[in-house]
Design a protein around this motif. Structure first.
Motif: not given
Ligand SMILES: Cc1cc2nc3c(=O)[nH]c(=O)nc-3n(C[C@H](O)[C@H](O)[C@H](O)COP(=O)(O)O)c2cc1C
Length: 264
Positions: A163, A190, A197, A199
């Motif tokens: 992350r 988070r 992924n 984010q």
């Protein structure tokens, strides 16, 4: 259903996407618990989750991007949205993640799947209404505690779980002035899962609130970034409850997603 926040908070930190399952079937007790959480965790109308206790291998497609095929799961949970409901993607992400965290707490493996599945096969055993769409699905079942080499290769030896540092996700607000509940809530957001992924969430902190927005309006792989943000929203709320803070969500227009403010 009230959010079982301590149980789900713990699950936030141990959940990983699992794609290889052993052949153990889901027993009737476990199946009933999954069925019940799908039925009872329904904070928003327009979203439903359906537990289907039958081997779904054909539901999952082969390699998409670097991921391998999902194999061996004894069951799936389908996440279905009424496409006429406002903010359906974020609501579905929020609800689906509650169910994923409950399955994690029950020691079951899951993996959000938004691309590599065949909705037409699922709709052959669930009735899908006219305005509804299966937006995502998760396999659910038992996994090996120790990751196999194949699974480690599938996740790029952990790369797909890495992350961004929190500072890269902050769109505004100085940390020194944050109330105590904010940092744990953002740390929990988070680590939320997101498609490939990516984010996409950005957070703005103002006095006693967190606003979730998307980083930009380009969706990839035909999956709305707002769905990922809905997942992060649930993590924010679970962590806040764990810090003793009750809050409420207000949905916002694009590029913002929703604001969580404390309720005193
Ligand atoms: C909305 C959504 C869709 C996803 N779609 C897929 C998919 O189609 N196939 C797949 O193998 N993984 C899929 N994933 C899993 C992500 O790749 C995974 O969550 C991300 O890499 C972070 O890894 P972690 O879940 O282990 O923390 C999806 C995740 C989300 C949240």
């Amino acid at each position: 259903m009230e959010i079982p926040f301590s149980r789900w908070y713990e699950a936030i930190w141990i959940r990983r996407s699992r794609r290889l399952f052993n052949s153990r079937l889901i027993d009737s007790n476990t199946g009933e618990r999954l069925h019940n959480v799908c039925k009872e965790f329904n904070p928003f109308s327009g979203v439903r989750a359906v537990f289907v206790n039958r081997p779904p291998d054909k539901v999952f497609k082969g390699i998409v991007l670097h991921y391998g095929k999902i194999r061996g799961a004894p069951a799936i949970i389908a996440f279905i949205g009424d496409m006429n409901t406002p903010h359906i993607h974020e609501k579905l992400g929020y609800v689906g993640e509650g169910i994923v965290l409950e399955a994690t707490a029950m020691n079951l493996g899951t993996c959000w799947v938004g691309v590599s599945f065949r909705p037409e096969l699922i709709s052959s055993f669930i009735t899908i209404k006219k305005n509804e769409k299966i937006l995502a699905v998760t396999p659910v079942g038992y996994t090996r505690e120790k990751w196999s080499l194949e699974e480690r290769i599938m996740t790029g030896f952990g790369r797909t779980h890495k992350r961004e540092p929190l500072e890269n996700l902050l769109a505004g607000g100085r940390e020194e002035s944050w109330p105590e509940w904010i940092k744990p809530a953002l740390e929990a957001a988070r680590v939320a899962p997101s498609a490939v992924n990516r984010q996409p969430w950005r957070f703005t902190v103002k006095s006693d609130s967190i606003t979730v927005s998307v980083n930009n309006l380009r969706d990839t792989l035909n999956i709305s970034k707002r769905l990922d943000c809905g997942i992060a929203m649930l993590h924010i709320e679970v962590a806040s409850l764990q810090s003793g803070m009750n809050g409420a969500w207000e949905f916002l227009d694009s590029p913002h997603v929703a604001r969580f403010s404390s309720v005193r």
